[in-house]
Motif scaffolding. Structure first.
Motif, mmCIF file in Angstrom:
data_model
loop_
_atom_site.group_PDB
_atom_site.id
_atom_site.type_symbol
_atom_site.label_atom_id
_atom_site.label_comp_id
_atom_site.label_asym_id
_atom_site.label_seq_id
_atom_site.Cartn_x
_atom_site.Cartn_y
_atom_site.Cartn_z
ATOM 1 N N LEU A 93 -2.221 4.983 -4.857
ATOM 2 C CA LEU A 93 -2.083 4.824 -6.525
ATOM 3 C C LEU A 93 -0.545 5.185 -6.830
ATOM 4 O O LEU A 93 -0.105 6.223 -6.226
ATOM 5 C CB LEU A 93 -2.883 5.712 -7.325
ATOM 6 C CG LEU A 93 -2.856 5.886 -8.894
ATOM 7 C CD1 LEU A 93 -3.320 4.712 -9.463
ATOM 8 C CD2 LEU A 93 -3.707 7.016 -9.234
ATOM 9 N N ILE A 117 -5.437 7.752 -2.137
ATOM 10 C CA ILE A 117 -6.415 8.153 -2.894
ATOM 11 C C ILE A 117 -7.721 8.358 -2.334
ATOM 12 O O ILE A 117 -8.769 8.789 -2.837
ATOM 13 C CB ILE A 117 -6.770 7.144 -4.439
ATOM 14 C CG1 ILE A 117 -7.123 5.825 -3.824
ATOM 15 C CG2 ILE A 117 -5.469 7.207 -4.988
ATOM 16 C CD1 ILE A 117 -7.265 4.794 -4.758
ATOM 17 N N SER A 162 3.140 8.693 -6.642
ATOM 18 C CA SER A 162 2.515 8.007 -5.726
ATOM 19 C C SER A 162 1.624 8.685 -4.708
ATOM 20 O O SER A 162 2.395 9.867 -4.052
ATOM 21 C CB SER A 162 3.350 6.748 -5.187
ATOM 22 O OG SER A 162 4.264 7.386 -4.446
ATOM 23 N N LYS A 212 -4.739 -5.932 -5.289
ATOM 24 C CA LYS A 212 -3.734 -5.180 -5.775
ATOM 25 C C LYS A 212 -3.963 -5.176 -7.357
ATOM 26 O O LYS A 212 -4.188 -6.428 -7.686
ATOM 27 C CB LYS A 212 -2.362 -5.754 -5.436
ATOM 28 C CG LYS A 212 -1.028 -5.017 -6.204
ATOM 29 C CD LYS A 212 0.259 -5.828 -6.174
ATOM 30 C CE LYS A 212 0.715 -5.750 -4.660
ATOM 31 N NZ LYS A 212 1.982 -6.385 -4.805
ATOM 32 N N ALA A 230 0.590 1.615 -14.034
ATOM 33 C CA ALA A 230 -0.198 2.011 -13.019
ATOM 34 C C ALA A 230 -0.416 1.033 -12.145
ATOM 35 O O ALA A 230 -0.557 -0.295 -12.431
ATOM 36 C CB ALA A 230 -1.371 2.925 -13.458
ATOM 37 N N LYS A 231 -0.609 1.324 -10.686
ATOM 38 C CA LYS A 231 -0.808 0.090 -9.596
ATOM 39 C C LYS A 231 -1.648 0.808 -8.542
ATOM 40 O O LYS A 231 -1.422 2.085 -8.152
ATOM 41 C CB LYS A 231 0.481 -0.551 -9.204
ATOM 42 C CG LYS A 231 0.233 -1.771 -8.312
ATOM 43 C CD LYS A 231 1.377 -1.993 -7.534
ATOM 44 C CE LYS A 231 1.518 -0.868 -6.469
ATOM 45 N NZ LYS A 231 2.737 -1.265 -5.739
ATOM 46 N N THR A 232 -2.552 -0.007 -8.164
ATOM 47 C CA THR A 232 -3.466 0.682 -7.003
ATOM 48 C C THR A 232 -3.571 -0.716 -5.855
ATOM 49 O O THR A 232 -3.548 -1.894 -6.447
ATOM 50 C CB THR A 232 -4.770 1.057 -7.234
ATOM 51 O OG1 THR A 232 -5.266 1.626 -6.053
ATOM 52 C CG2 THR A 232 -5.580 -0.044 -7.824
ATOM 53 N N ASN A 240 0.895 -1.238 -0.100
ATOM 54 C CA ASN A 240 -0.033 -0.007 0.140
ATOM 55 C C ASN A 240 0.678 1.111 -0.034
ATOM 56 O O ASN A 240 1.906 1.185 0.615
ATOM 57 C CB ASN A 240 -1.131 0.062 1.086
ATOM 58 C CG ASN A 240 -1.752 -1.196 1.339
ATOM 59 O OD1 ASN A 240 -1.267 -2.057 0.639
ATOM 60 N ND2 ASN A 240 -2.797 -1.194 2.119
ATOM 61 N N ALA A 271 1.734 5.479 -10.669
ATOM 62 C CA ALA A 271 1.565 5.838 -11.948
ATOM 63 C C ALA A 271 3.047 6.329 -12.311
ATOM 64 O O ALA A 271 3.815 7.272 -11.761
ATOM 65 C CB ALA A 271 0.631 6.626 -12.317
#
Length: 422
Positions: A90, A83, A80, A128, A115-117, A40, A92
């Motif tokens: 997030l 959010i 990063s 994830k 991109a990743k959340t 996270n 990117a």
């Protein structure tokens, strides 16, 4: 495309030596490299990276194919932040790389978005999701012209190029049901499209191919007892390829696997296996069972002995089996009879701490390989992928490390000897 993952988003990289198909299936022939991204995001962070350089001229004057400097440069930005949805964050990243190439017609231009959340979606549940888009325009250097022009391609491949676009979307859902059982669901979709200008084909000028891969895996981890851990799972994958190089092809594969870890006082035993099934269109189905056994015996105060043996395999790809391509005056033809590569790996080693501040690790290893796949010339001068040889890799390695009683300084020295046999 591993370079699509920003280095600043990588938590760690784990390397598992030896055949690893008992858990990881095809392609884990000689080992596994696991790239693990960070969890996270809890802080705002922005990083910018710029680099540039140039190649010096070749040593020999007859190899100097250009009077102009050959440059390479790149730029990337990554941001990063949380959010506002629970603990979700997030990440990117956008990057561009350009390289004129030290070798003629070996240039590339790359644009990449990532991109990743990640965060929790409920009590003891996490999610994830990540994806990337990769676009590249590159030249084609297949082989040199001659010894006096070693950095220049053959005349009939000069000016050839390839354009490709790749996209990936994947997710990992984890549910910790209790302190004894958890399960993980992994899924991904991968798309790849490329085309080139490599001459005339039945459908026009140039080769082209588009492919889609869908992947789904369920994995359970059960702490059956304080000294017993069981890992088990099932995997399914579908591949669809449309290409004017070998028409349309599909493949489907599936697997069931398990691994048990049991401790008996000072002895820890790991036993596992995986059954794989794979079917490529117009080719017979392939079945493979890969077992694995590992033993670790603790001698006290970080000292231990270990031994392991495992098998691995790599199934032939659709491209290796059915490719029909003209490039640089060379013709590549299909080989539907291609067999999977297989391997067996063994290792015996141990660790001993000569003092409270040092550790020595030593091991001897051997890996045997069967049906290794390589492109080979036929008697008519064409190229086809064939099972060419059995091979063996033997060796030993010694690794010593010490922190000298310090919290911020570690010294390491290692030596590896490898003896390969064809």
């Amino acid at each position: 495309v591993w370079e699509s993952i920003p280095i600043s988003d990588i938590e760690r990289v784990e390397v598992v030596k030896g055949a690893g198909s008992a858990l990881y299936g095809s392609s884990a022939l000689g080992g596994v490299i696991d790239v693990i991204t960070k969890k996270n995001v809890d802080v705002n962070s922005t990083s910018v990276r710029l680099y540039g350089g140039f190649y010096q001229q070749p040593t020999y004057s007859q190899w100097r194919w250009s009077s102009h400097p050959r440059y390479f440069q790149g730029a990337s930005i990554m941001h990063s932040q949380p959010i506002g949805l629970g603990d979700f964050g997030l990440v990117a990243s956008l990057s561009y790389k350009r390289n004129d190439g030290y070798i003629q017609n070996d240039f590339f231009r790359r644009l990449n978005f990532y991109a990743k959340t990640a965060g929790t979606v409920g009590p003891n549940q996490s999610l994830k999701v990540f994806g990337d888009l990769f676009n590249q325009y590159s030249g084609n250097f297949l082989y040199w012209e001659n010894i006096d022009h070693a950095l220049q391609p053959s005349a009939n491949s000069l000016g050839q190029w390839v354009k490709s676009t790749r996209a990936d979307l994947a997710g990992i859902y984890t549910n910790v049901m209790s302190d004894k059982f958890m399960w993980i669901l992994r899924g991904s979709y991968y798309y790849n499209y490329w085309y080139d200008n490599f001459g005339v084909t039945p459908t026009g000028v140039g080769d082209s191919s588009s492919s889609s891969t869908g992947y789904l895996e369920y994995q359970g981890i059960w702490n059956a007892a304080p000294s017993t851990i069981l890992t088990f799972g099932a995997v399914g994958q579908l591949d669809f390829i449309h290409s004017n190089s070998f028409t349309d092809k599909t493949s489907n594969s599936g697997a069931l696997y398990f691994q048990g870890e049991q401790s008996f006082d000072s002895l820890q035993v790991t036993l596992g296996g995986r059954y794989d099934y794979e079917k490529i269109q117009d080719k017979g189905a392939f079945n493979q069972f890969n077992p694995k056994l590992g033993l670790v015996y603790g001698l006290g105060r970080e000292a231990s002995l270990r031994a392991s043996i495992g098998t691995g395999y790599r199934a032939p790809s659709i491209g290796e089996t059915y490719a029909s391509i003209q490039s640089g005056g060379v013709s590549i033809i299909p080989n539907p009879a291609l067999l999977p590569e297989k391997s067996v790996s063994e290792e015996i080693g141990g660790m001993v701490p000569p003092s409270y501040f040092a550790l020595i690790d030593a091991a001897v290893f051997q890996s045997d390989y069967w049906n290794m796949i390589e492109p080979e010339f036929t008697s008519s001068g064409q190229i086809t992928f064939q099972n060419v040889t059995r091979a063996r890799i033997q060796g030993y390695e010694i690794d010593a490390s010490s922190d000298l009683g310090s919290d911020f300084l570690t010294l390491k020295a290692s030596y590896t000897y490898v003896y390969p046999l064809n």
